[in-house]
Design an enzyme around this catalytic site. Structure first.
Site, mmCIF file in Angstrom:
data_model
loop_
_atom_site.group_PDB
_atom_site.id
_atom_site.type_symbol
_atom_site.label_atom_id
_atom_site.label_comp_id
_atom_site.label_asym_id
_atom_site.label_seq_id
_atom_site.Cartn_x
_atom_site.Cartn_y
_atom_site.Cartn_z
ATOM 1 C CG HIS B 78 -8.003 15.879 17.075
ATOM 2 N ND1 HIS B 78 -8.105 17.133 16.509
ATOM 3 C CD2 HIS B 78 -7.191 16.031 18.149
ATOM 4 C CE1 HIS B 78 -7.397 17.995 17.228
ATOM 5 N NE2 HIS B 78 -6.814 17.341 18.218
ATOM 6 C CG ASP B 107 11.608 25.785 -8.046
ATOM 7 O OD1 ASP B 107 11.355 24.895 -7.229
ATOM 8 O OD2 ASP B 107 10.731 26.396 -8.687
ATOM 9 C CD1 TRP B 143 -2.023 10.371 18.704
ATOM 10 C CD2 TRP B 143 -0.634 10.172 16.981
ATOM 11 N NE1 TRP B 143 -0.791 10.802 19.112
ATOM 12 C CE2 TRP B 143 0.085 10.689 18.077
ATOM 13 C CE3 TRP B 143 0.052 9.967 15.787
ATOM 14 C CZ2 TRP B 143 1.446 10.994 18.024
ATOM 15 C CZ3 TRP B 143 1.417 10.268 15.738
ATOM 16 C CH2 TRP B 143 2.097 10.783 16.845
ATOM 17 C CB SER B 171 4.051 12.639 0.832
ATOM 18 O OG SER B 171 4.072 14.032 0.987
ATOM 19 C CB SER B 172 7.125 12.848 5.186
ATOM 20 O OG SER B 172 5.929 13.363 5.641
ATOM 21 C CG HIS B 255 10.684 11.787 21.662
ATOM 22 N ND1 HIS B 255 9.689 12.195 22.495
ATOM 23 C CD2 HIS B 255 11.632 12.751 21.717
ATOM 24 C CE1 HIS B 255 10.028 13.333 23.067
ATOM 25 N NE2 HIS B 255 11.209 13.686 22.616
ATOM 26 C CD GLU B 257 5.904 13.224 13.137
ATOM 27 O OE1 GLU B 257 6.802 12.836 12.373
ATOM 28 O OE2 GLU B 257 4.983 13.976 12.797
ATOM 29 C CE1 TYR B 259 12.372 17.922 21.113
ATOM 30 C CE2 TYR B 259 12.474 15.542 20.976
ATOM 31 C CZ TYR B 259 12.436 16.696 21.727
ATOM 32 O OH TYR B 259 12.435 16.618 23.084
ATOM 33 C CB SER B 270 15.618 31.723 15.378
ATOM 34 O OG SER B 270 15.508 30.765 16.391
ATOM 35 C CG HIS B 304 10.148 10.197 27.199
ATOM 36 N ND1 HIS B 304 11.108 11.092 26.838
ATOM 37 C CD2 HIS B 304 9.159 10.372 26.303
ATOM 38 C CE1 HIS B 304 10.715 11.782 25.788
ATOM 39 N NE2 HIS B 304 9.530 11.359 25.443
ATOM 40 C CG HIS B 305 6.482 8.848 24.249
ATOM 41 N ND1 HIS B 305 5.651 9.923 24.100
ATOM 42 C CD2 HIS B 305 7.670 9.226 23.727
ATOM 43 C CE1 HIS B 305 6.312 10.917 23.495
ATOM 44 N NE2 HIS B 305 7.542 10.513 23.272
ATOM 45 C CB THR B 330 14.821 22.925 25.218
ATOM 46 O OG1 THR B 330 14.929 21.627 24.644
ATOM 47 C CG2 THR B 330 13.542 23.570 24.748
ATOM 48 C CE LYS B 333 16.994 25.145 19.146
ATOM 49 N NZ LYS B 333 17.274 26.194 18.173
ATOM 50 N NE ARG B 452 -3.938 10.721 25.802
ATOM 51 C CZ ARG B 452 -2.845 10.579 25.038
ATOM 52 N NH1 ARG B 452 -1.741 10.086 25.545
ATOM 53 N NH2 ARG B 452 -2.856 10.917 23.772
#
Lengths: 305, 527
Positions: B78, B107, B143, B171-172, B255, B257, B259, B270, B304-305, B330, B333, B452
């Site tokens: 998932h 293009d 994951w 690809s990314s 991390h 990722e 963002y 925006s 922090h993870h 943040t 924003k 979890r």
């Protein structure tokens, strides 16, 4: 910036549809699926799973060959505007940045292991309690390649650098000299190309190719030496792991770079490139300087310190 | 190849090619964008079914629906499918559709590579999902792929997961290179950097993050591959390595990722909030600087993870303070979005509803993020459902809602027809209720200590979990409504004008709806 570009906008160029991308994607998928199947079967002693990998590889090779051929052909026909050429320049630049970050992961691993994790396992530092509980007898000796647990064989010796006075008998030193020299020779070739001196270009590019191949031969000799004489392999704990991963991926990139140089040499001999327009050559030169810089990092942090 | 070369000018004047090869061989940013969006929607449904399997198992305590081993595969797949298959490709699809139009280009800068970036995805995803049907089952370690669960104790299929991640990463990276080249090189005359639309700005920074961290993930899974197949000991302490090393490398990718999955969302919101407030975006410059600051900070907060792995105190303090610092840009924003609405002539069409829900619910997720950033408190929250609630608030009601928002906002431009506003509002309200019902109770069950990734739980958590499951099914099933709405809008409806929304600004609204196959053949001039 945008104002300066105004001249480059006259003819927007969009290539029409192409069969190459989807074939390349298909080839990549088959190749890596085949490689996975091959690795898994090799682990259980099975054989005969290489075929899919080979098929995928052939598809990838053909697609890439035709793709580059198409781009070169388009450029020869004068279809690439200044803007399209700038896109290729940006593309190559950012691709090299992504390669830098790939190596950064392995360098980061090396630094973390050497300066934090391994000392802790040896019982030193803020988290040294880990080592005191797990392997109280283990003392860290990076240059000897010692490991915490005896299940991991310790090599007889590592390839750490000897004192400066003995460098003339130290193979990685010659590797460094060869690769640094090749960065100079490709620059001389590039200068010759910009001057329009074709014979000088071919000569110095040829020398660069020879130096690239020489580096790879020396590197192979070093690996043979490590495996046969020193007992230093991928399976001898963390020194061997970081050593072979870093130098191995670098060697892979040098192989790729040498291949690119050979292609450029062939193109130069065919009379491709002009004084002003030779980005294929320039991109290869960038790539070559990049593998050179990575080697400098390797030499300093894997061999010397 | 001669066909390609000879025909290169013709396609400016013709429409798309006919048949399946239009999609296989295309170099058109709109075709590729559509394929990205459809692909991500299929993966969204696939990942969604996995989520519903998880929620069905957790509907009541005890083992009720699937085997624990299969449950583990579901939590793992998932996550992987939603991150790499649904959210990221959806944003790349939006970038493909909108960036050339927004900067006034014909293009993307590298159209063939663009098609390669897309077509890698189906093959890679097929490889990833096929692991579920392999002997020993699919990846079952979460994951985040923590070693040694993902190395020493992993099923054989992990090899294919690793190669699938290599492909998805490639690809990314290619997609990101293309986006940067497009933005830096293809802007219309007069469009200086500080005149670029916010979606363009946020994608420029996102693309930079992608190129910086996807190779690091490739490095991490490569080390896994070598530990598994070639006897290295990168993540094995007995051989001098360290399992925690994997976590450091993974989160150095991980991390930035997150963002990558939220900055384009900031860009979309925006655009939408000013359009439906009929005011210009408040504090454009500060938005740009805030986005850049967030991107910079994202590189120095990864640990922090992993506060609970036993890192030195100085490390914990550094990562705690650096993380809390992110709340500042943040906050800028959120302040700007609210100030944009202040005294605006607001209307509440579906895109605006999703944008408002985004601002509100993303802020909820942001606040629980600040709670998690506090190292001593995190010792309590770590690996509980509180974390699950936090990142689903920012990813589902954040990233995913912004994607819905973008689709509703630009769908008339893509199809030439208005979607059904009534169905859109129904989709919004079902999604909004479903999301909150599914994820809000998780804050409570998490704070009360429910771990979890475990297929069973203590009786005290039964009510919270029952509600969560009901909410998840409401949310999941209401996406079929979205599918119906989109198909209906493609097939016809009320004709859309070029401007579509009366408050919307930008180059994309100056061309007819649907946008022509090749938008700009000569560059527009931006004043």
């Amino acid at each position: 910036m945008a104002q300066q570009e105004a001249g480059g906008h006259e003819a927007y160029y969009v290539p029409s549809e192409s069969k190459l991308p989807v074939w390349l994607a298909f080839g990549l998928g088959v190749m890596l699926y085949g490689l996975g199947a091959w690795m898994n079967s090799a682990q259980t002693g099975g054989h005969g799973k290489e075929l899919l990998f080979v098929v995928g590889f052939v598809v990838v090779a053909i697609a890439l060959y035709r793709w580059f051929a198409a781009v070169i052909e388009e450029n020869h026909r004068g279809m690439n505007s200044a803007q399209v050429k700038r896109s290729y320049v940006w593309g190559m630049g950012w691709f090299i940045f992504s390669e830098v970050m790939f190596f950064a992961a392995f360098f980061g691993a090396l630094f973390y292991i050497r300066f934090l994790a391994l000392p802790w396992l040896g019982g030193e530092g803020e988290k040294g309690i880990t080592g005191q509980y797990l392997w109280p007898d283990f003392t860290v000796d990076w240059n000897a390649g010692t490991n915490p647990h005896p299940q991991w064989a310790t090599p007889d010796a590592t390839l750490a650098a000897p004192p400066l006075t003995q460098w003339l008998a130290y193979l990685p030193f010659y590797n460094t000299v060869v690769l640094l020299t090749s960065s100079v020779t490709i620059h001389v070739a590039h200068t010759a190309l910009k001057e329009g001196n074709r014979s000088k270009l071919n000569l110095w590019l040829g020398i660069t190719v020879a130096l690239g191949i020489l580096f790879l031969i020396l590197q192979m000799a070093e690996y043979v030496h490590a495996y046969r004489d020193l007992g230093l392999t991928l399976n001898t704990g963390i020194y061997g792991s970081t050593f072979f991963l870093l130098t191995g991926f670098h060697g892979f990139h040098v192989t790729l770079g040498t291949f690119m140089l050979i292609v450029m040499l062939a193109r130069c001999l065919k009379g491709h490139f002009t004084k002003e327009d030779h980005f294929g050559f320039e991109a290869t030169a960038w790539y070559w300087h990049f593998v050179d810089v990575v080697w400098l990092g390797l030499f300093l942090f894997v061999y010397v310190f | 190849m001669s066909a390609v070369i000879d025909a290169h000018h013709d396609d400016h004047h013709h429409g798309p090619a006919k048949g399946i090869t239009r999609w296989l061989y295309t170099t058109n940013h709109k075709d590729i964008g559509s394929m990205y969006l459809w692909f991500s929607f299929i993966m969204f449904l696939a990942g969604g079914v996995m989520a519903l399997v998880i929620r069905a198992e957790l509907f009541q305590p005890g083992q009720s629906f699937v085997e624990p081993h299969f449950f583990n595969q579901m939590t793992t797949m998932h996550g992987l499918v939603m991150v790499f298959g649904a959210i990221m490709p959806a944003f790349v699809g939006l970038a493909n559709w909108m960036l050339p139009m927004m900067v006034g280009a014909p293009d993307m800068a590298l159209p063939r590579m663009n098609n390669l970036s897309f077509w890698i995805l189906p093959f890679a995803s097929l490889m990833l999902i096929s692991t579920l049907f392999m002997e020993g089952g699919g990846p079952d370690f979460g994951w985040t792929m923590y070693a040694p669960l993902s190395t020493t104790y992993a099923p054989d299929s992990v090899t294919f997961m690793i190669f699938a991640i290599h492909l998805l990463g490639a690809s990314s990276i290619m997609g990101a290179i293309n986006i940067i080249a497009t933005i830096l090189n293809m802007r219309a005359p007069g469009m200086t950097l500080m005149k670029m639309p916010m979606f363009v700005w946020t994608w420029l920074i996102t693309a930079y993050l992608l190129i910086a961290v996807m190779p690091v993930l490739a490095g991490a899974v490569t080390m896994m591959l070598f530990d598994i197949h070639f006897g290295t000991s990168c993540f094995d302490a007995a051989g001098g390595g360290d399992p925690v090393l994997f976590q450091h490398i993974f989160w150095f990718f991980g991390h930035p990722e997150v963002y990558i999955m939220i900055l384009p969302a900031f860009g979309i919101v925006s655009h939408v909030i000013p359009a439906f407030s009929r005011k210009r975006l408040f504090g454009y410059d500060s938005m740009v600087y805030a986005t850049s600051s967030i991107a910079f900070l994202s590189f120095i907060v990864w640990a922090h993870h992993m506060f609970t792995v036993g890192m030195p105190l100085a490390g914990q303090l550094f990562f705690m303070y650096a993380t809390m610092l992110i709340a500042v840009p943040t906050g800028v924003k959120v302040f700007n979005w609210i100030s944009t609405m202040w005294q605006g002539s607001m209307t509440f069409e579906t895109p605006m509803l999703f944008a408002l829900a985004f601002v509100f619910l993303f802020t909820v997720g942001g606040f629980s993020g600040v709670m998690l950033a506090i190292a001593p408190a995190d010792y309590q929250y770590h690996d509980t459902y509180f974390v699950v609630a936090h990142f689903h608030y920012v990813l589902v009601s954040g990233a995913l809602f912004s994607i819905f928002c973008a689709v509703y906002y630009w769908l008339p431009k893509w199809t030439g027809f208005m979607y059904s506003e009534a169905l859109g509002k129904l989709h919004f309200w079902l999604s909004f209720i479903g999301v909150n019902l599914a994820f809000f109770p998780m804050h409570f069950s998490g704070l009360a200590g429910m771990p979890r990734r475990i297929p069973d739980y203590a009786l005290q958590f039964a009510n919270f979990n029952a509600w969560s499951t009901v909410g998840a099914f409401v949310f999941g099933l209401s996406q079929l409504l979205f599918l119906y709405l989109v198909i209906k809008c493609i097939r016809g409806g009320q004709k859309a004008t070029a401007g579509v929304w009366d408050g919307a600004e930008g180059l994309e609204w100056t061309v007819p709806s649907p946008a022509p196959y090749h938008t700009f053949s000569t560059p527009p001039v931006v004043k």
